[in-house]
Design an enzyme around this catalytic site. Sequence first.
Site, PDB file in Angstrom:
ATOM      1  N   HIS A  18      18.022 -29.880  35.178  1.00 41.52           N
ATOM      2  CA  HIS A  18      19.295 -30.052  35.891  1.00 41.52           C
ATOM      3  C   HIS A  18      20.431 -29.617  34.973  1.00 41.52           C
ATOM      4  CE1 HIS A  18      21.639 -32.306  39.105  1.00 41.52           C
ATOM      5  NE2 HIS A  18      22.570 -32.060  38.193  1.00 41.52           N
ATOM      6  N   HIS A  20      23.934 -27.002  35.136  1.00 42.91           N
ATOM      7  CA  HIS A  20      24.833 -26.057  35.806  1.00 42.91           C
ATOM      8  C   HIS A  20      25.285 -25.023  34.794  1.00 42.91           C
ATOM      9  CE1 HIS A  20      25.382 -28.619  39.440  1.00 42.91           C
ATOM     10  NE2 HIS A  20      25.139 -29.588  38.571  1.00 42.91           N
ATOM     11  N   HIS A 198      21.655 -32.547  45.117  1.00 37.42           N
ATOM     12  CA  HIS A 198      22.356 -33.674  44.508  1.00 37.42           C
ATOM     13  C   HIS A 198      22.482 -34.798  45.544  1.00 37.42           C
ATOM     14  CE1 HIS A 198      23.302 -30.694  41.531  1.00 37.42           C
ATOM     15  NE2 HIS A 198      24.166 -31.457  40.879  1.00 37.42           N
ATOM     16  N   GLU A 201      24.318 -39.964  43.422  1.00 35.63           N
ATOM     17  CA  GLU A 201      25.133 -40.067  42.206  1.00 35.63           C
ATOM     18  C   GLU A 201      26.344 -40.941  42.525  1.00 35.63           C
ATOM     19  OE1 GLU A 201      27.447 -37.158  38.997  1.00 35.63           O
ATOM     20  OE2 GLU A 201      26.874 -36.366  40.957  1.00 35.63           O
ATOM     21  N   ASP A 279      23.174 -31.992  32.722  1.00 33.37           N
ATOM     22  CA  ASP A 279      24.116 -31.722  33.800  1.00 33.37           C
ATOM     23  C   ASP A 279      25.139 -30.655  33.388  1.00 33.37           C
ATOM     24  OD1 ASP A 279      25.166 -32.023  36.340  1.00 33.37           O
ATOM     25  OD2 ASP A 279      26.021 -33.996  36.011  1.00 33.37           O
ATOM     26  N   ASP A 280      26.212 -31.055  32.737  1.00 34.23           N
ATOM     27  CA  ASP A 280      27.265 -30.150  32.256  1.00 34.23           C
ATOM     28  C   ASP A 280      27.620 -30.586  30.831  1.00 34.23           C
ATOM     29  OD1 ASP A 280      28.059 -28.873  35.046  1.00 34.23           O
ATOM     30  OD2 ASP A 280      28.055 -31.044  35.342  1.00 34.23           O
TER      31      ASP A 280
END
Length: 332
Positions: A18, A20, A198, A201, A279-280
């Site tokens: 996961h 981005h 997604h 969350e 994630d980021d």
Amino acid sequence: MDEERIAAIRALPKVELHLHIEGAAPPGFIRGLAQEKSLRLDGVFAPDGSYAYTDFVHFLQIYEAATSALRSPEDYARLTTAVLEESAANGVIYSECFLSPDFCGGGDLGAWREYLHAIREAADAAERSMGVTLRGIVTCIRHFGPERAKPVALCAAETAGDWIVGFGMGGDENKGRQKDFAYSFDMAREAGLRLTTHAGEWRGPGEVADAVNDLRVERIGHGVRAAEDLALVDRLAEDGVVLEVCPGSNVTLGVYPKLGAHPIDKLRERGVKVTVSTDDPPFFHTSMADEYEALAKTFGWDEEVFDEIARTSVEAAFCDADTKAALLKRLG
């Protein structure tokens, strides 16, 4: 745990599902691109040079503002190299990254092919030089709406194969419903792509159930709010639905007040297949090695648990069987 044990855990080979690609851009890289293009990115960076945002919605706005510096296939090739350098430095041997044709050519299939070619070339070079394998998951953007998702799904379907291996959805979970995007997910499924989205969350466990019921995905991005419904947790465990858990992201954005309150350990103990991702990462001041260290210190996870996590990740990866076999050999 002593420092030697933590160092060993940080050095373990890792698999990330996961990530981005734009969100993994080091802030210095985006700042440099903006300077090259004489592009002003007011409000994107904090005084210390990191990304600046106040909450989840503002984070999405800053994310898209930073992405505006990426304007060509060459920019994305350079981005891919920068991201994979960070991954390799953290012991990642395989990664699946989210790519959106909305950002790579505005949803136009011809432009998307050009961007994809540049990204793949950079990824192949990184695999040869750094030993990290990358595959792509095309994502539509939820807050752009279901109609904008359809040309994105077409881009995914037309480039599905050994490198574009999945389709999913990111963006603002508080906009619309999972089932609004069923047409696009059906198109991707018919093209042979594996599916993730997604969910869970920000919205509660019902959102995770909707993702499984309405889009028939086999993986869930985040999914942690499922922990609030034990019947759903047991269903996820029984059905083998895999959660792409990003603990540092969840804590930084305020989904949970601290890592000790995060449900990843309880989900795992109840039989849910959990994986660990960033994630980021620069937005959340984390890395895969940092995630491993934090989980070890907070929940007492040892090398055996992290080996289980890595093997679960390989099993859940959307790549082909030969790639999985090679990854399992590297895990030892």
